[in-house]
Write a protein that holds these residues in place. Structure first.
Motif, mmCIF file in Angstrom:
data_model
loop_
_atom_site.group_PDB
_atom_site.id
_atom_site.type_symbol
_atom_site.label_atom_id
_atom_site.label_comp_id
_atom_site.label_asym_id
_atom_site.label_seq_id
_atom_site.Cartn_x
_atom_site.Cartn_y
_atom_site.Cartn_z
ATOM 1 N N MET A 1 16.222 -27.458 18.151
ATOM 2 C CA MET A 1 16.432 -27.329 19.576
ATOM 3 C C MET A 1 17.222 -27.411 20.231
ATOM 4 S SD MET A 1 14.465 -29.958 22.147
ATOM 5 C CE MET A 1 13.036 -29.052 23.337
ATOM 6 N N LEU A 2 18.154 -26.624 21.192
ATOM 7 C CA LEU A 2 19.196 -26.182 22.004
ATOM 8 C C LEU A 2 19.644 -27.266 22.501
ATOM 9 C CD1 LEU A 2 21.748 -24.416 22.122
ATOM 10 C CD2 LEU A 2 20.105 -23.212 23.896
ATOM 11 N N SER A 3 20.531 -27.557 22.500
ATOM 12 C CA SER A 3 21.229 -29.265 23.647
ATOM 13 C C SER A 3 22.132 -28.337 24.613
ATOM 14 C CB SER A 3 21.131 -29.512 23.057
ATOM 15 O OG SER A 3 20.845 -30.856 21.996
ATOM 16 N N PHE A 4 21.725 -28.618 26.023
ATOM 17 C CA PHE A 4 22.937 -28.193 26.886
ATOM 18 C C PHE A 4 23.925 -29.297 27.139
ATOM 19 C CE2 PHE A 4 19.898 -24.941 26.551
ATOM 20 C CZ PHE A 4 20.467 -23.600 27.492
ATOM 21 N N TYR A 5 25.161 -29.441 28.088
ATOM 22 C CA TYR A 5 25.522 -30.244 28.116
ATOM 23 C C TYR A 5 26.202 -29.884 28.951
ATOM 24 C CZ TYR A 5 25.211 -32.823 23.576
ATOM 25 O OH TYR A 5 23.909 -33.042 22.201
ATOM 26 N N LEU A 6 26.806 -30.910 30.160
ATOM 27 C CA LEU A 6 26.688 -30.147 31.518
ATOM 28 C C LEU A 6 28.037 -31.069 31.719
ATOM 29 C CD1 LEU A 6 26.902 -29.106 34.298
ATOM 30 C CD2 LEU A 6 25.067 -30.654 35.024
ATOM 31 N N CYS A 7 30.005 -30.322 32.143
ATOM 32 C CA CYS A 7 30.657 -30.953 32.359
ATOM 33 C C CYS A 7 30.460 -31.300 33.866
ATOM 34 C CB CYS A 7 31.757 -29.970 31.936
ATOM 35 S SG CYS A 7 31.932 -29.891 30.443
ATOM 36 N N ASP B 1 23.173 -13.681 25.454
ATOM 37 C CA ASP B 1 24.555 -12.703 24.628
ATOM 38 C C ASP B 1 23.892 -13.690 23.052
ATOM 39 O OD1 ASP B 1 25.801 -14.885 24.306
ATOM 40 O OD2 ASP B 1 27.489 -13.784 25.388
ATOM 41 N N ASP B 2 24.524 -12.612 22.372
ATOM 42 C CA ASP B 2 24.050 -13.392 20.695
ATOM 43 C C ASP B 2 24.928 -14.665 20.776
ATOM 44 O OD1 ASP B 2 23.420 -12.793 18.421
ATOM 45 O OD2 ASP B 2 25.229 -12.220 17.446
ATOM 46 N N LYS B 3 26.276 -15.132 21.029
ATOM 47 C CA LYS B 3 26.860 -16.062 20.841
ATOM 48 C C LYS B 3 26.259 -17.383 21.772
ATOM 49 C CE LYS B 3 31.813 -14.724 21.200
ATOM 50 N NZ LYS B 3 32.013 -14.271 21.716
ATOM 51 N N PHE B 4 24.821 -17.542 22.684
ATOM 52 C CA PHE B 4 24.736 -18.054 23.898
ATOM 53 C C PHE B 4 23.509 -18.732 22.983
ATOM 54 C CE2 PHE B 4 21.557 -19.309 26.509
ATOM 55 C CZ PHE B 4 22.322 -20.659 27.208
ATOM 56 N N VAL B 5 22.492 -17.323 22.054
ATOM 57 C CA VAL B 5 21.267 -17.439 21.415
ATOM 58 C C VAL B 5 21.373 -18.416 20.471
ATOM 59 C CG1 VAL B 5 19.628 -16.156 20.361
ATOM 60 C CG2 VAL B 5 20.269 -15.575 22.193
ATOM 61 N N HIS B 6 22.437 -18.286 19.752
ATOM 62 C CA HIS B 6 23.089 -18.289 17.988
ATOM 63 C C HIS B 6 23.805 -20.061 17.843
ATOM 64 C CE1 HIS B 6 21.084 -14.492 16.900
ATOM 65 N NE2 HIS B 6 20.532 -15.213 15.910
ATOM 66 N N ALA B 7 23.733 -20.141 19.219
ATOM 67 C CA ALA B 7 24.163 -21.380 19.655
ATOM 68 C C ALA B 7 23.870 -23.054 19.354
ATOM 69 C CB ALA B 7 25.374 -21.896 21.067
ATOM 70 N N ASP B 8 24.556 -23.680 18.327
ATOM 71 C CA ASP B 8 23.911 -25.486 18.437
ATOM 72 C C ASP B 8 23.452 -26.024 19.039
ATOM 73 O OD1 ASP B 8 23.532 -25.110 15.486
ATOM 74 O OD2 ASP B 8 25.507 -24.861 15.350
ATOM 75 N N LYS B 9 24.648 -25.790 20.523
ATOM 76 C CA LYS B 9 24.240 -26.602 21.502
ATOM 77 C C LYS B 9 26.080 -25.592 22.784
ATOM 78 C CE LYS B 9 24.737 -30.820 19.379
ATOM 79 N NZ LYS B 9 23.730 -31.544 19.730
ATOM 80 N N ILE B 10 25.233 -25.681 24.125
ATOM 81 C CA ILE B 10 25.753 -24.894 24.700
ATOM 82 C C ILE B 10 26.358 -26.031 25.937
ATOM 83 C CG2 ILE B 10 25.777 -24.068 27.146
ATOM 84 C CD1 ILE B 10 24.814 -22.194 24.054
ATOM 85 N N ILE B 11 27.970 -25.774 26.272
ATOM 86 C CA ILE B 11 28.198 -26.737 26.941
ATOM 87 C C ILE B 11 28.353 -26.039 28.707
ATOM 88 C CG2 ILE B 11 30.744 -27.395 28.026
ATOM 89 C CD1 ILE B 11 31.726 -28.381 24.806
ATOM 90 N N ASN B 12 27.525 -26.542 29.781
ATOM 91 C CA ASN B 12 28.630 -25.718 30.382
ATOM 92 C C ASN B 12 29.805 -26.075 31.498
ATOM 93 O OD1 ASN B 12 28.437 -25.376 33.516
ATOM 94 N ND2 ASN B 12 25.935 -24.536 33.463
#
Length: 70
Positions: free
Chosen positions: A1-7, A43-54
């Motif tokens: 599951m993709l995890s999001f981290y908010l700065c 986009d491709d990087k977003f879709v294939h990321a393990d985690k996303i930093i916002n």
């Protein structure tokens, strides 16, 4: 599951990546290049990321590189 981290506050992409690596319960190490891993929703990087930093409503893809020997 993709995890999001908010700065928040004075956090940066680099400091959030450091926190992700420090707090990962599975001992997985992650990397993120602030130039090449900048991405956009769907986009491709977003879709294939393990985690996303916002950071300020912009996104960076974070990728696992290995598991620490514990």
């Amino acid at each position: 599951m993709l995890s999001f981290y908010l700065c928040r506050g004075d956090e940066t992409v680099a400091s959030m990546l450091e926190r992700i690596n420090k707090e990962d319960t599975d001992g997985i190490t992650y990397v993120c290049d602030e130039v090449s891993d900048h991405c956009f929703i769907n986009d491709d990087k977003f879709v294939h990321a393990d985690k996303i930093i916002n950071y300020h409503n912009e996104y960076w893809a974070v990728h696992a590189v290995g598991k620490d020997q514990k």
